[in-house]
Design an enzyme around this catalytic site. Structure first.
Site, PDB file in Angstrom:
ATOM      1  N   TYR A  47     -16.224  17.338 -14.898  1.00  0.00           N
ATOM      2  CA  TYR A  47     -16.587  15.920 -14.945  1.00  0.00           C
ATOM      3  C   TYR A  47     -17.623  15.591 -13.847  1.00  0.00           C
ATOM      4  O   TYR A  47     -17.477  16.035 -12.699  1.00  0.00           O
ATOM      5  CB  TYR A  47     -15.322  15.073 -14.763  1.00  0.00           C
ATOM      6  CG  TYR A  47     -15.603  13.600 -14.689  1.00  0.00           C
ATOM      7  CD1 TYR A  47     -15.965  12.895 -15.827  1.00  0.00           C
ATOM      8  CD2 TYR A  47     -15.537  12.909 -13.477  1.00  0.00           C
ATOM      9  CE1 TYR A  47     -16.253  11.541 -15.760  1.00  0.00           C
ATOM     10  CE2 TYR A  47     -15.823  11.555 -13.411  1.00  0.00           C
ATOM     11  CZ  TYR A  47     -16.186  10.885 -14.553  1.00  0.00           C
ATOM     12  OH  TYR A  47     -16.477   9.551 -14.491  1.00  0.00           O
TER      13      TYR A  47
ATOM     14  N   LYS B 266      -8.792   6.506 -19.100  1.00  0.00           N
ATOM     15  CA  LYS B 266      -9.078   7.056 -20.422  1.00  0.00           C
ATOM     16  C   LYS B 266      -7.842   6.930 -21.319  1.00  0.00           C
ATOM     17  O   LYS B 266      -7.398   5.834 -21.555  1.00  0.00           O
ATOM     18  CB  LYS B 266      -9.572   8.499 -20.280  1.00  0.00           C
ATOM     19  CG  LYS B 266     -10.592   8.694 -19.131  1.00  0.00           C
ATOM     20  CD  LYS B 266     -11.914   8.003 -19.362  1.00  0.00           C
ATOM     21  CE  LYS B 266     -12.810   7.946 -18.131  1.00  0.00           C
ATOM     22  NZ  LYS B 266     -13.018   9.189 -17.429  1.00  0.00           N
TER      23      LYS B 266
ATOM     24  N   ASP C 277      -7.073  18.854 -14.258  1.00  0.00           N
ATOM     25  CA  ASP C 277      -7.451  17.500 -14.664  1.00  0.00           C
ATOM     26  C   ASP C 277      -7.166  17.412 -16.163  1.00  0.00           C
ATOM     27  O   ASP C 277      -7.861  18.003 -16.980  1.00  0.00           O
ATOM     28  CB  ASP C 277      -8.935  17.268 -14.354  1.00  0.00           C
ATOM     29  CG  ASP C 277      -9.393  15.855 -14.719  1.00  0.00           C
ATOM     30  OD1 ASP C 277      -8.761  15.227 -15.590  1.00  0.00           O
ATOM     31  OD2 ASP C 277     -10.395  15.400 -14.149  1.00  0.00           O
TER      32      ASP C 277
ATOM     33  N   ARG D 238       0.853  -1.199   0.000  1.00  0.00           N
ATOM     34  CA  ARG D 238       0.000   0.000   0.000  1.00  0.00           C
ATOM     35  C   ARG D 238       0.883   1.241   0.000  1.00  0.00           C
ATOM     36  O   ARG D 238       0.611   2.211  -0.699  1.00  0.00           O
ATOM     37  CB  ARG D 238      -0.963   0.027   1.193  1.00  0.00           C
ATOM     38  CG  ARG D 238      -1.705   1.356   1.305  1.00  0.00           C
ATOM     39  CD  ARG D 238      -2.937   1.346   2.208  1.00  0.00           C
ATOM     40  NE  ARG D 238      -2.805   0.494   3.363  1.00  0.00           N
ATOM     41  CZ  ARG D 238      -2.061   0.763   4.443  1.00  0.00           C
ATOM     42  NH1 ARG D 238      -1.379   1.899   4.521  1.00  0.00           N
ATOM     43  NH2 ARG D 238      -1.984  -0.085   5.439  1.00  0.00           N
TER      44      ARG D 238
HETATM   45  C1  LIG Z   1     -13.371   9.609 -16.116  1.00  0.00           C
HETATM   46  C2  LIG Z   1     -12.929  10.914 -15.575  1.00  0.00           C
HETATM   47  C3  LIG Z   1     -12.660  11.078 -14.204  1.00  0.00           C
HETATM   48  C4  LIG Z   1     -12.901   9.986 -13.193  1.00  0.00           C
HETATM   49  O1  LIG Z   1     -12.109   8.875 -13.414  1.00  0.00           O
HETATM   50  P1  LIG Z   1     -12.513   7.361 -13.038  1.00  0.00           P
HETATM   51  O2  LIG Z   1     -11.303   6.618 -13.447  1.00  0.00           O
HETATM   52  O3  LIG Z   1     -13.753   7.020 -13.796  1.00  0.00           O
HETATM   53  O4  LIG Z   1     -12.759   7.334 -11.558  1.00  0.00           O
HETATM   54  C5  LIG Z   1     -12.188  12.313 -13.781  1.00  0.00           C
HETATM   55  N1  LIG Z   1     -12.021  13.345 -14.649  1.00  0.00           N
HETATM   56  C6  LIG Z   1     -12.281  13.215 -15.960  1.00  0.00           C
HETATM   57  C7  LIG Z   1     -12.084  14.393 -16.867  1.00  0.00           C
HETATM   58  C8  LIG Z   1     -12.752  12.008 -16.469  1.00  0.00           C
HETATM   59  O5  LIG Z   1     -13.023  11.901 -17.775  1.00  0.00           O
END
Ligand SMILES: *Cc1c(COP(=O)(O)O)cnc(C)c1O
Length: 404
Positions: free
Chosen positions: A117, A214, A189, A65
């Site tokens: 998001y 993604k 982000d 961890r």
């Molecule tokens: C998908 C996404 C998240 C969240 O990510 P997860 O892996 O689904 O928890 C945060 N910010 C953006 C811009 C996203 O597309």
């Protein structure tokens, strides 16, 4: 290693890899052939614990961890690609968001762009709000509105660019300068652009965050998140929180993301090429009211997008269809190669309806106020063949004008 709040993360800052070009770093950063066997690919170290040399004298890793070799390879690799020094991997993008929000204390305040998001919005509104961390949503297209929204309790500015699903582009350099002037922590982000197209730390951001689910993994088979910073004091606090909160990814998932990243530069180039050509064609097609794509000259922040993301406008296109929700629904039901599904950034093309899918949790009035209308459809362009993708989109669009 990272048990205490004053210790550095287990992974070392990227060293020699930093002098390599992006494509080379994507393949090599944080990874080298195994010293004993010469294994070229990093081993998936599943062990939860590591034998200590003597009581209280651990080797580089002691408990998975706190730190794990496969995870450390991934963390170094992402840190290098984002031109940062310290990387942290999480079990999801939302876990990464949660960890960063934990930097805030009660009665502190943050600013956020107005089409953030959905999962991030849910954390702001339904988890942190209850802990008296408040958030104000601002359209960052007008930087003076950011300054107007700053209060004595404001500590953090949260940015997505391009945004989801409207693909607005915000001026990261300008926002960073403003944050510096007011002593605010700038968090970007960078999920939609990926470091192949845009590296927010180079514009002055303090923290960059990803859903590795993604583009970074890019193969739609891992849920994961990441955080990168250059600031050592911040890194110590983030390392502490990563270990204390415990939402770390498995070594297997870390390996898969590392493997995905190796093709990130190639994939992003192709996502951008296909998306630009499809966006151009969609703009000329009956049934389509408006095409939102940062690479199109018709995009409101096209010039800024070209400066900030010179290699391409990304792989996401949003479309406003005629006939509102009915038009969007008919179009989505008619698609064959595009899969009707949430998520984005994979090698396969996906289509979704923000109003009833990804953004269904955002109250309708607020959704409409920011421009997420009922006729809006979001496409994640994969890396299939251009003409196959176009054939599918154009046949599905044939049903739309008849509904208007
Ligand atoms: C998908 C996404 C998240 C969240 O990510 P997860 O892996 O689904 O928890 C945060 N910010 C953006 C811009 C996203 O597309």
């Amino acid at each position: 290693m990272s048990h205490g709040s004053d210790q550095l993360p287990a992974n070392l800052p990227p060293s020699e890899a930093q002098s390599l070009a992006f494509e080379s770093s994507a393949i090599h950063a944080g990874q080298r052939p195994d010293a004993e066997l010469g294994a070229v690919m990093p081993p998936i170290v599943l062990s939860t614990t590591f034998a200590q040399l003597s009581p209280g004298k651990p080797r580089p890793f002691e408990y998975s961890r706190c730190g794990n070799p496969t995870r450390a390879a991934l963390e170094t690799c992402i840190a290098t690609l984002e031109s940062g020094r310290f990387g942290f991997a999480y079990s999801s993008g939302c876990a990464a968001v949660n960890n960063i929000l934990e930097l805030l204390g009660p009665n502190e305040h943050l600013l956020c762009c107005d089409d953030v998001y959905g999962g991030t919005y849910r954390l702001f509104e339904h988890v942190f709000q209850q802990r008296r961390v408040s958030c104000t949503y601002v359209d960052y297209t007008f930087p003076e509105r950011i300054e107007a929204a700053i209060t004595p309790r404001t500590k953090m500015v949260w940015v997505e660019s391009p945004t989801n699903p409207l693909l607005k582009i915000y001026d990261l350099g300008k926002i960073a300068e403003l944050c510096k002037r007011h002593g605010l922590l700038l968090v970007v982000d960078n999920t939609f652009a990926s470091p192949a197209l845009q590296r927010p730390l180079e514009f002055g951001a303090n923290i960059v965050l990803h859903s590795t689910t993604k583009y970074l993994n890019g193969n739609s088979d891992v849920i994961g998140g990441a955080v990168v910073t250059r600031d050592e004091a911040l890194a110590k606090r983030i390392a502490f929180l990563q270990n204390a909160l415990g939402s770390v990814p498995s070594p297997m998932d870390c390996y898969l993301v590392l493997r995905g990243i190796k093709t990130l530069p190639l994939r992003m180039r192709e996502h951008c090429r296909l998306a630009l050509e499809l966006a151009r064609r969609l703009e000329q097609t009956p049934g389509v009211q408006r095409v939102l794509y940062p690479g199109l000259p018709s995009h409101p922040q096209h010039a800024l997008a070209q400066r900030q993301m010179p290699l391409g406008g990304g792989g996401i296109i949003s479309l406003e269809l005629e006939g509102g929700e009915k038009g969007a629904h008919a179009f989505l039901m008619e698609l064959k190669l595009f899969t009707l599904a949430e998520s984005l950034g994979g090698i396969e093309s996906l289509a979704e309806h923000p109003a009833t899918m990804t953004h269904a949790t955002v109250p309708r009035e607020q959704r409409l106020a920011v421009g997420i209308t009922d006729g809006l459809v979001r496409l994640s362009i994969g890396i299939e063949n251009l003409e196959d993708l176009w054939a599918d989109l154009s046949q599905a669009l044939r049903v739309v004008p008849q509904l208007a």
